[in-house]
Motif scaffolding. Sequence first.
Motif, PDB file in Angstrom:
ATOM      1  N   ASN A 527      31.349  41.899  30.523  1.00 57.77           N
ATOM      2  CA  ASN A 527      33.035  42.403  30.608  1.00 57.77           C
ATOM      3  C   ASN A 527      33.652  41.585  31.348  1.00 57.77           C
ATOM      4  N   GLY A 528      34.678  41.127  30.992  1.00 59.84           N
ATOM      5  CA  GLY A 528      35.667  40.292  31.925  1.00 59.84           C
ATOM      6  C   GLY A 528      37.022  41.312  32.006  1.00 59.84           C
ATOM      7  N   VAL A 529      36.937  41.792  33.406  1.00 61.98           N
ATOM      8  CA  VAL A 529      38.005  42.692  33.994  1.00 61.98           C
ATOM      9  C   VAL A 529      38.744  42.045  35.046  1.00 61.98           C
ATOM     10  N   GLU A 530      39.897  42.971  35.289  1.00 70.29           N
ATOM     11  CA  GLU A 530      40.671  42.676  36.681  1.00 70.29           C
ATOM     12  C   GLU A 530      40.032  43.591  38.030  1.00 70.29           C
ATOM     13  N   PRO A 531      40.510  43.319  38.911  1.00 73.17           N
ATOM     14  CA  PRO A 531      39.854  43.951  40.268  1.00 73.17           C
ATOM     15  C   PRO A 531      40.292  45.565  40.239  1.00 73.17           C
ATOM     16  N   GLN A 532      41.408  45.741  39.433  1.00 78.46           N
ATOM     17  CA  GLN A 532      41.836  47.193  39.409  1.00 78.46           C
ATOM     18  C   GLN A 532      40.843  48.027  38.533  1.00 78.46           C
ATOM     19  N   PHE A 533      39.903  47.544  37.764  1.00 77.89           N
ATOM     20  CA  PHE A 533      39.230  48.234  36.898  1.00 77.89           C
ATOM     21  C   PHE A 533      38.298  49.194  37.561  1.00 77.89           C
ATOM     22  N   ALA A 542      26.830  49.870  44.626  1.00 79.43           N
ATOM     23  CA  ALA A 542      25.576  50.065  45.312  1.00 79.43           C
ATOM     24  C   ALA A 542      25.266  48.971  46.332  1.00 79.43           C
ATOM     25  N   ALA A 543      25.636  47.857  46.224  1.00 84.88           N
ATOM     26  CA  ALA A 543      25.668  46.826  47.421  1.00 84.88           C
ATOM     27  C   ALA A 543      26.785  45.809  47.186  1.00 84.88           C
ATOM     28  N   GLY A 544      27.085  45.130  48.279  1.00 83.41           N
ATOM     29  CA  GLY A 544      28.134  44.349  48.274  1.00 83.41           C
ATOM     30  C   GLY A 544      29.304  44.868  47.941  1.00 83.41           C
ATOM     31  N   ARG A 545      30.235  44.053  47.239  1.00 80.27           N
ATOM     32  CA  ARG A 545      31.723  44.519  47.167  1.00 80.27           C
ATOM     33  C   ARG A 545      32.230  44.162  45.610  1.00 80.27           C
ATOM     34  N   TRP A 546      33.274  44.733  45.444  1.00 82.41           N
ATOM     35  CA  TRP A 546      33.999  44.297  43.952  1.00 82.41           C
ATOM     36  C   TRP A 546      34.884  43.315  44.153  1.00 82.41           C
ATOM     37  N   PHE A 547      35.500  42.713  43.191  1.00 79.17           N
ATOM     38  CA  PHE A 547      36.404  41.917  42.869  1.00 79.17           C
ATOM     39  C   PHE A 547      37.675  42.085  43.902  1.00 79.17           C
ATOM     40  N   ARG A 548      38.275  40.964  44.557  1.00 82.13           N
ATOM     41  CA  ARG A 548      39.467  41.317  45.450  1.00 82.13           C
ATOM     42  C   ARG A 548      40.626  40.651  44.594  1.00 82.13           C
ATOM     43  N   LYS A 549      41.676  41.477  44.395  1.00 86.44           N
ATOM     44  CA  LYS A 549      43.011  40.738  43.954  1.00 86.44           C
ATOM     45  C   LYS A 549      43.475  39.523  44.706  1.00 86.44           C
ATOM     46  N   GLY A 550      43.680  38.476  43.996  1.00 84.95           N
ATOM     47  CA  GLY A 550      44.286  37.383  44.581  1.00 84.95           C
ATOM     48  C   GLY A 550      43.316  36.161  45.130  1.00 84.95           C
ATOM     49  N   GLU A 552      40.815  33.462  44.892  1.00 87.35           N
ATOM     50  CA  GLU A 552      40.574  32.496  43.714  1.00 87.35           C
ATOM     51  C   GLU A 552      39.102  32.201  43.746  1.00 87.35           C
ATOM     52  N   SER A 553      38.132  32.521  44.719  1.00 90.63           N
ATOM     53  CA  SER A 553      36.795  32.332  44.334  1.00 90.63           C
ATOM     54  C   SER A 553      36.347  33.479  43.652  1.00 90.63           C
ATOM     55  N   ASP A 554      36.635  34.736  43.680  1.00 91.38           N
ATOM     56  CA  ASP A 554      36.254  35.753  42.973  1.00 91.38           C
ATOM     57  C   ASP A 554      36.810  35.496  41.454  1.00 91.38           C
ATOM     58  N   ARG A 555      37.841  35.060  41.299  1.00 90.08           N
ATOM     59  CA  ARG A 555      38.574  34.869  39.899  1.00 90.08           C
ATOM     60  C   ARG A 555      37.687  33.819  39.291  1.00 90.08           C
ATOM     61  N   THR A 556      37.255  32.656  39.825  1.00 88.51           N
ATOM     62  CA  THR A 556      36.625  31.590  39.094  1.00 88.51           C
ATOM     63  C   THR A 556      35.329  31.393  39.128  1.00 88.51           C
ATOM     64  N   GLY A 557      34.424  32.150  40.156  1.00 89.35           N
ATOM     65  CA  GLY A 557      32.940  31.787  40.252  1.00 89.35           C
ATOM     66  C   GLY A 557      32.227  32.669  40.655  1.00 89.35           C
ATOM     67  N   SER A 558      32.687  34.193  40.472  1.00 83.93           N
ATOM     68  CA  SER A 558      31.976  35.314  41.122  1.00 83.93           C
ATOM     69  C   SER A 558      31.512  36.275  40.032  1.00 83.93           C
ATOM     70  N   VAL A 559      30.510  37.204  40.374  1.00 77.74           N
ATOM     71  CA  VAL A 559      30.181  38.147  39.083  1.00 77.74           C
ATOM     72  C   VAL A 559      29.824  39.415  39.904  1.00 77.74           C
ATOM     73  N   VAL A 560      29.850  40.464  39.249  1.00 75.33           N
ATOM     74  CA  VAL A 560      29.086  41.589  39.824  1.00 75.33           C
ATOM     75  C   VAL A 560      28.274  42.168  38.691  1.00 75.33           C
ATOM     76  N   LEU A 561      26.993  42.523  39.207  1.00 71.78           N
ATOM     77  CA  LEU A 561      25.985  43.020  38.217  1.00 71.78           C
ATOM     78  C   LEU A 561      25.992  44.542  38.490  1.00 71.78           C
ATOM     79  N   ASN A 562      25.345  45.080  37.451  1.00 79.15           N
ATOM     80  CA  ASN A 562      24.876  46.514  37.599  1.00 79.15           C
ATOM     81  C   ASN A 562      23.643  46.828  38.254  1.00 79.15           C
ATOM     82  N   GLU A 563      22.966  48.012  38.536  1.00 77.40           N
ATOM     83  CA  GLU A 563      21.848  48.252  39.315  1.00 77.40           C
ATOM     84  C   GLU A 563      20.729  47.648  38.206  1.00 77.40           C
ATOM     85  N   THR A 564      20.808  48.004  37.073  1.00 78.89           N
ATOM     86  CA  THR A 564      19.533  47.446  36.056  1.00 78.89           C
ATOM     87  C   THR A 564      19.521  46.167  36.015  1.00 78.89           C
ATOM     88  N   LEU A 565      20.639  45.186  35.776  1.00 75.10           N
ATOM     89  CA  LEU A 565      20.004  44.015  36.109  1.00 75.10           C
ATOM     90  C   LEU A 565      19.738  43.303  37.093  1.00 75.10           C
TER      91      LEU A 565
END
Length: 805
Positions: A527-533, A542-550, A552-565
């Motif tokens: 799912n492609g989402v905005e940081p406010q999702f 569960a670990a790490g962080r969510w996307f940050r608004k503004g 650029e590195s989050d927008r162009t080359g970062s992903v967040v996984l769920n615990e199962t993956l």
Amino acid sequence: MWRNNLKIALRSLLRTRTYSLINLVGLAIGMAILLIVVQYVRHELSFDKQWTNGDRIARVLYRAERPSGEIRWMTAIPDNFSDIALPQIPGIEAASRLTSMDVQIFRPEQVLRGEVTFVEPGYFDMLLPKFVKGNQNTPFPGVDNVVLTESGAKRYFGDVNPIGKLLDMSLFDVRRPMLVTAVIEDIPANSRLECEILAPYSIFYENAWEEKGKRLWSVVSSVLFVMVEEGTTFEQVQDRIPSVKVEFDDNIPWGARFEKYRLQALTDVHVMLNNPGAFPTDTSARALTILIMIGLVILLLACVNFTTLSIGQAVTRLREVGVRKVLGARRVDLTRQFWTETALIAFLALLVAIPLVELILPGFRTLSGAQVKLWSDPVVPLVLAGVWLITVLFAGAYPSVAMSRFTIVSAIKGEEKVGGRGALRRTLVFFQLSVAIGLLTSTFVMVNQMRFVQRRDLGFNGDQVVILDATTDEGLSTQAAELLRNELSGDPDVLAISEADCSFETKWSRMGWGDVEAVKDIHIYYNGVEPQFKDVMQLEMAAGRWFRKGDESDRTGSVVLNETLAGLLGGLDIVGKTFPDMFGEATVIGVVKDFHFHDLTNEIEPLIFAGEWGVVDGFNTLWFEQSQGWVYLRLSGTDIPGTMTRLRNAWETTLPQAEFNYRFLLDEIDEQYRDVARWNRIMSISTGLAILISVLGLIGISAMQVARRTREIGIRKVLGASLPNLLRMLSREVLVLVALANLIAWPVAWWAMNNWLQNFAYRIPLNWQPFAGAGVLVLTVALVTVSLLSIRVASINPVNTLRSE
């Protein structure tokens, strides 16, 4: 002879009006239900039987083995299969990929919602639809062409000839005029290939995946149908698929494991065995079998009533049988007489059932979602005759045989015993009670499971979340959330706004990824989402962080996984590492706690989020940048009507070219369980009818038994028996029958519900409460029924009772 038998049968029915009415009502209900069920099953089995080449058309499926070992059959397969494999497989005459998408149709006076189905020319070669207008040899002379069905042409152009006209629509966020080149007859509603607008598949392929997508076996965007050559079987073509040869530099992609493909006949797509997965409206052979069994059981209960009441009345007709035999009646004559009575009351019940069907059918259509035909179906007279014949055979078999075998002397003396001193009557009542308890127990379990589903913590907070369809033209879908945020920035009742690629209303997008070492197929939802999702859904990390608004590195080359993956890839330590090879240089910045983005029939599956319509190399940039967006809004809930009014005004101000189309998230979640809710209603209705028919039977049998024991009751009252004593005496038999019925119904219900619950990855335990509750409720209904009749007789002055005797 038959006229005389008919007269006697009519007189017999009029002489016992109460029992005849009970039989009439019970049989009419049973016949009406069975008639509707038979027509529904016929409707479901009729899907895609109308095509000339239907027996040569098949859908291609892919067998996916999950890390848990579970086998699933995928209906959407890699586009590369069609491009690479089909040319190497002998025996295929035609083929077409097929996929659909919702679009906006721009007419001069209004904006309409429509659905475009993208197909290849082989679609027309397989189905051979009748062309009303246009050239059937070249349905798509160019790329920007569409073919309409007759109803589609009527909807968009009225009575004007649409050939040569432009149909202005939004495709991939671009307003695109499409030339109408042909009109075909409507595809029947009982087809899984039903459509309204047909467009060249090349439009979807080029816009959705570009050249990059053509190299990815992970791209699964369409369903593939093939038509085999005359004289070639599906099995022969299926056996040839593993011989396909493709050159690979690295490990074999999951989609190129050709031994895992199989063909499924088009006529088997809608009604499926073992549910290999398909369209949302598909059903299963098991469900149809259950429906037929329910219809037959309800009719059988009514026939049991007929038999038990016939046994109860046998004593009053002994002398009639004896006199008729003295006057020369043979056994076959008596059998014919009793069959005539059964046929007459069954025919009268059928006459009552027909208007009853008219009352039930609208509700059944709403419940089933199928437009079941009845009186317009030419086979209905045969179905009516079949239902009538089944009823006559079920209801009349025992009474006609048993009552015709009486000897002259014993019949005149009234010494004959019908049903083995009441054993048969008790057995039949026991059967009715067992069915009622079994259905009631099953209903309680289904209701409890549904309540569990509705109350389970889904891992997010869906309260007061509204989802808007942000599909617009001119590329505005990716800006919809930002435009609304600016317009509603001062509204205290709008707490958060985000845009996302997927809605809970439909299955989330999915990619395939092969774990070569384990020879398993991991299907990753994304799912492609905005940081406010995260704030809208109130997800937890569960670990790490969510996307940050503004960022650029989050927008162009970062992903967040769920615990199962993350668990499949080694655990939470995946944070900070690069995602496996097919995703290029995407960095995992966080792991979100598992939440249920699909219904509870499935375990939580691997999920990946891409940030702010971000780019993950290999995911294909264009898909996210031109995605059909959904806007998620979290509301405060203090003034929902006022907030929705302001939201509509903001939408019409910022996005006037798009229809204001919204749903509350909880409504979408409930929609995921529509099949479960439908079965709950079906079981509830079936249980209610079973109990109603059983109560009618108990009323009739109890009335007979109490009437026969009127003198005994009078004597007992003279000797000092109290009303409670009499009620205990008259209710003892019912207590024993209910207890025995529980012993049979409970194990059967446990087995059936245990199997049904296996459909849910998350389910309730089978505890004792539903079983005890069903037994107590049926016992209460039975005792109340018997007691009311008993009290009426027991309250009569014994002097009057004995004098009348």
